[in-house]
Design an enzyme around this catalytic site. Structure first.
Site, PDB file in Angstrom:
ATOM      1  N   HIS A 180       4.238 -31.396 -30.985  1.00  0.00           N
ATOM      2  CA  HIS A 180       5.045 -32.493 -30.433  1.00  0.00           C
ATOM      3  C   HIS A 180       4.427 -33.082 -29.158  1.00  0.00           C
ATOM      4  O   HIS A 180       4.915 -34.094 -28.647  1.00  0.00           O
ATOM      5  CB  HIS A 180       6.499 -32.047 -30.211  1.00  0.00           C
ATOM      6  CG  HIS A 180       6.728 -31.224 -28.990  1.00  0.00           C
ATOM      7  ND1 HIS A 180       6.825 -29.845 -29.017  1.00  0.00           N
ATOM      8  CD2 HIS A 180       6.904 -31.580 -27.697  1.00  0.00           C
ATOM      9  CE1 HIS A 180       7.051 -29.392 -27.796  1.00  0.00           C
ATOM     10  NE2 HIS A 180       7.106 -30.429 -26.974  1.00  0.00           N
TER      11      HIS A 180
ATOM     12  N   ASP B 225       5.438 -25.968 -34.971  1.00  0.00           N
ATOM     13  CA  ASP B 225       5.085 -26.795 -33.805  1.00  0.00           C
ATOM     14  C   ASP B 225       3.773 -26.301 -33.184  1.00  0.00           C
ATOM     15  O   ASP B 225       3.747 -25.777 -32.062  1.00  0.00           O
ATOM     16  CB  ASP B 225       6.223 -26.751 -32.783  1.00  0.00           C
ATOM     17  CG  ASP B 225       6.096 -27.819 -31.714  1.00  0.00           C
ATOM     18  OD1 ASP B 225       5.248 -28.711 -31.858  1.00  0.00           O
ATOM     19  OD2 ASP B 225       6.871 -27.756 -30.729  1.00  0.00           O
TER      20      ASP B 225
ATOM     21  N   GLY C  26       7.776 -30.820 -19.669  1.00  0.00           N
ATOM     22  CA  GLY C  26       6.457 -30.800 -19.055  1.00  0.00           C
ATOM     23  C   GLY C  26       5.732 -29.496 -19.257  1.00  0.00           C
ATOM     24  O   GLY C  26       4.518 -29.412 -19.072  1.00  0.00           O
TER      25      GLY C  26
ATOM     26  N   SER D 130       5.816 -28.019 -22.220  1.00  0.00           N
ATOM     27  CA  SER D 130       5.519 -28.008 -23.654  1.00  0.00           C
ATOM     28  C   SER D 130       4.056 -27.682 -23.924  1.00  0.00           C
ATOM     29  O   SER D 130       3.156 -28.174 -23.241  1.00  0.00           O
ATOM     30  CB  SER D 130       5.824 -29.371 -24.275  1.00  0.00           C
ATOM     31  OG  SER D 130       7.188 -29.510 -24.527  1.00  0.00           O
ATOM     32  N   GLY D 131       3.845 -26.880 -24.968  1.00  0.00           N
ATOM     33  CA  GLY D 131       2.496 -26.533 -25.380  1.00  0.00           C
ATOM     34  C   GLY D 131       1.867 -25.420 -24.585  1.00  0.00           C
ATOM     35  O   GLY D 131       0.836 -24.864 -24.977  1.00  0.00           O
TER      36      GLY D 131
END
Length: 244
Positions: A60, A101, A192, A194-195
């Site tokens: 995402h 994801d 922020g 994310s990942g």
């Protein structure tokens, strides 16, 4: 009814405050795998170095013209900054339910490994960790849920893994075999982050990248579970891209 949100945000604001319940990093040597994904000079997602040419993140977070910054606790002044060559999402990515994801970013040139930049190992295929296992999270995400307070200094926090049944009860959402829950320690990932990495140490003291920050409840309450995409579920896919 509970609401869920993916933890992605282009960070145009900046303030030198803590992640929600976290701490300022004092150097990159404790988390040398941490990377910042940049667009137009602004941080929008985290990532983890897994090889000289590859970083792991969440699907995402997909963007074009991404630069990967590593080696500095301040994402604005990286030790190394390398443009992305390709962004490969897992082909089974299901945005509606935020499943699979995963994404692997290939860089246009190799990273130089030193004390501030090091790859983190991936877990074995199918490897599981029980609820209560200590874990580490880090990133440049919001420091206040629902706000716009974004740190320039890397943040970290100790947390713990949560078993799927407990996570299902807390989130009210189906937890698939590709999801790893963590939290309930007075801190949390937020927009922020994310990942970015969810990390544990195995019995030999080796750090393993258990997951990539995926989603949680809106406004990021620190007494709730959050979810990371669980890497052990797709190791063959990762290896097929990276050749690791």
């Amino acid at each position: 009814m509970k609401f869920l949100v993916v933890f992605c945000l282009v960070a145009f604001a900046a303030a030198n405050e803590r992640i929600i319940g976290g701490n300022d990093a004092v150097s990159m040597e404790a988390t040398p795998w941490q990377a910042s994904l940049q667009k137009f000079g602004s941080h929008f997602c985290g990532a983890s170095v897994i090889a000289e040419l590859f970083v792991m993140t969440a699907c995402h977070c997909e963007q074009t013209d991404v630069t990967v910054n590593v080696g500095s606790i301040d994402y604005r002044y990286p030790e190394q900054s390398i443009p992305m060559e390709s962004f490969t999402c897992n082909p089974n990515w299901r945005q509606l339910i935020i499943d699979f994801d995963y994404a692997v970013i290939k860089l246009t040139s190799k990273l130089y490994f030193n004390s501030n930049v090091q790859p983190i190992a991936l877990p074995a295929s199918g490897q599981e960790f029980p609820g209560g296992t200590p874990a580490l999270i880090s990133g440049w995400g919001l420091t206040v849920g629902g706000g716009d307070t974004v740190p320039t200094n890397l943040q970290w926090a100790n947390t713990q893994l949560i078993d799927p049944a407990d996570c299902l009860e807390r989130l009210g959402k189906t937890i698939t075999p590709r999801m790893q829950c963590a939290g309930l320690m007075g801190n949390t990932a937020c927009n922020g982050d994310s990942g970015g990495p969810l990390v544990v140490q195995d019995d030999d003291g080796k750090y393993l990248l258990v997951g990539n920050t995926s989603f949680g409840i809106v406004n990021c309450p620190t007494n709730a579970a959050s979810v990371w995409s669980k890497n052990s579920a797709v190791i063959e896919w990762i290896n097929g891209i990276t050749g690791i």
